[in-house]
Design a protein around this motif. Sequence first.
Motif, PDB file in Angstrom:
ATOM      1  N   UNK A  12     116.664  63.839 -49.573  1.00 21.54           N
ATOM      2  CA  UNK A  12     116.759  62.699 -48.651  1.00 21.54           C
ATOM      3  C   UNK A  12     118.112  62.534 -47.978  1.00 21.54           C
ATOM      4  N   UNK A  28     118.024  55.344 -38.861  1.00 19.12           N
ATOM      5  CA  UNK A  28     118.146  54.493 -40.048  1.00 19.12           C
ATOM      6  C   UNK A  28     117.850  55.268 -41.329  1.00 19.12           C
ATOM      7  N   UNK A  29     118.603  54.965 -42.389  1.00 23.26           N
ATOM      8  CA  UNK A  29     118.394  55.654 -43.663  1.00 23.26           C
ATOM      9  C   UNK A  29     116.952  55.519 -44.123  1.00 23.26           C
ATOM     10  N   UNK A  30     116.487  54.274 -44.095  1.00 25.38           N
ATOM     11  CA  UNK A  30     115.135  54.028 -44.594  1.00 25.38           C
ATOM     12  C   UNK A  30     114.107  54.819 -43.800  1.00 25.38           C
ATOM     13  N   UNK A  31     114.350  54.923 -42.479  1.00 24.00           N
ATOM     14  CA  UNK A  31     113.401  55.668 -41.646  1.00 24.00           C
ATOM     15  C   UNK A  31     113.336  57.114 -42.092  1.00 24.00           C
ATOM     16  N   UNK A  33     114.010  58.461 -45.104  1.00 28.62           N
ATOM     17  CA  UNK A  33     113.328  58.635 -46.385  1.00 28.62           C
ATOM     18  C   UNK A  33     111.838  58.412 -46.244  1.00 28.62           C
ATOM     19  N   UNK A  34     111.498  57.366 -45.482  1.00 27.17           N
ATOM     20  CA  UNK A  34     110.085  57.054 -45.292  1.00 27.17           C
ATOM     21  C   UNK A  34     109.355  58.165 -44.554  1.00 27.17           C
ATOM     22  N   UNK A  35     110.032  58.711 -43.497  1.00 31.81           N
ATOM     23  CA  UNK A  35     109.384  59.759 -42.715  1.00 31.81           C
ATOM     24  C   UNK A  35     109.203  61.027 -43.537  1.00 31.81           C
ATOM     25  N   UNK A  37     108.643  61.184 -46.588  1.00 31.33           N
ATOM     26  CA  UNK A  37     107.490  60.918 -47.430  1.00 31.33           C
ATOM     27  C   UNK A  37     106.196  61.094 -46.636  1.00 31.33           C
ATOM     28  N   UNK A  38     106.184  60.578 -45.414  1.00 28.58           N
ATOM     29  CA  UNK A  38     104.981  60.641 -44.587  1.00 28.58           C
ATOM     30  C   UNK A  38     104.655  62.073 -44.221  1.00 28.58           C
ATOM     31  N   UNK A  41     103.176  63.726 -47.233  1.00 24.88           N
ATOM     32  CA  UNK A  41     101.782  63.354 -47.469  1.00 24.88           C
ATOM     33  C   UNK A  41     100.858  63.969 -46.439  1.00 24.88           C
TER      34      UNK A  41
ATOM     35  N   UNK B  40     119.191  59.206 -53.288  1.00 27.39           N
ATOM     36  CA  UNK B  40     119.883  59.175 -52.002  1.00 27.39           C
ATOM     37  C   UNK B  40     120.846  58.001 -51.931  1.00 27.39           C
ATOM     38  N   UNK B  69     108.187  53.715 -41.849  1.00 28.59           N
ATOM     39  CA  UNK B  69     108.377  55.148 -41.604  1.00 28.59           C
ATOM     40  C   UNK B  69     107.422  55.977 -42.428  1.00 28.59           C
TER      41      UNK B  69
END
Lengths: 97, 302
Positions: A12, A28-31, A33-35, A37-38, A41, B40, B69
């Motif tokens: 990440x 964005x950091x969260x974006x 990590x989330x992406x 993951x997406x 999947x 992270x 996201x």
Amino acid sequence: MLAVVAEQDGYGYDVLRRLRAAGLADVGDASVYGTLRRLYRGGSLTSYVMPSDEGPHRRYYGITDHGRALLDRSRETWTNFSAALDALLQIKLEVKA
Amino acid sequence: MSATATHPQDVAEYLERVRLALSDLPSEERDELMADVESSLLDAASDSSVPLVEQLGPPERFAGELRAAAGLAAPSGAGATAPRLARLLARVRPLAAGARDFAPAWWVLRAYVAIAAFALVTGSGWAYRAQMIPVIHSANVTALVGLAVLALSIWLGRRGFRWMLVADLALAIAVIPVAVHLVDQYRHGNAYGGTPQEIILPNTPGLAFDGRPIRNIYPYDRHGRLLQDVRLYDEAGVPLPVGATDPHGDPLRRTVRSASGRRVLNAFPIRYFEPGSRRVKHPAAAPKRHVPALRTPALRGG
């Protein structure tokens, strides 16, 4: 993000740093990590865990064939898009000999 | 890690609040997200001394971006935890996580508590020599059961089943009566197990049996032979002396001394000299006519 992972497997924070280094400072950091993951999947990325002595184990992501295909399609889409945009803004792409 | 790294407590709190904001997600998805985020964020925290909240924004917003996201649904209003409660929980959970380091010790302790509580409830005895060790049916059975329960406790602990929390809570509460029993045993020094029975006896000084003073003891071995100079101690290791209150001892008593020269008053049978001499007339004298050999086989290692 696929391009970054395609170049080399990463976890990440590593992916985030490379994106930032490439000039995408506002991502964005969260974006990220989330992406990741997406994409995982969705089958574009594989993942494996590397044990670490100094902290929690890191989950590394690598690109799959599906991911590579997606990346190539995205590159094509982007190239077409930017060409169209440049044409609209009347910037010449080719250097006339 | 740089010297200016953000305090790990901050990171733990931030992570907990993110986790809480994701609490409505299925646990597997949430755990995987958290695992990525945790490592992270630790890296991010170690790279700069700026608190995470400033670097990344409030944890609840971070969680929202993360979900978006990742393509997951936004939380329903009913599932959201009040921010103050969220902060409180966030501070407490990391402490519980730190306590997880002591988990193996708890696995061993709870096995003991389980057996001890069982012994208390069923009224089984306790070990003769060590009042802390419960005995169920017999020493062998207890050892087997003890090992089985210990193995089970460790196996369950390593698997980390959620429902074990209920069992843990029950065992933690059971520690109280077990502890009370242990303190009780220690104070009353009961030799026969079960509840100590307080028998009021007349205050007989020295060695006595049901109130009757004892002047001598004749020990016989398993073959029926009289033993000489056998020293006796009670279950606490206290010698059982006869004649301790005599200031310089009976002059006719054959004084037995230890290697250091001290008088030994708990060596039996006590022998007496013939009056006017320093000789024991009948060294093998004993009151019992004939002591038969024992049928029970000898204990090994005795």
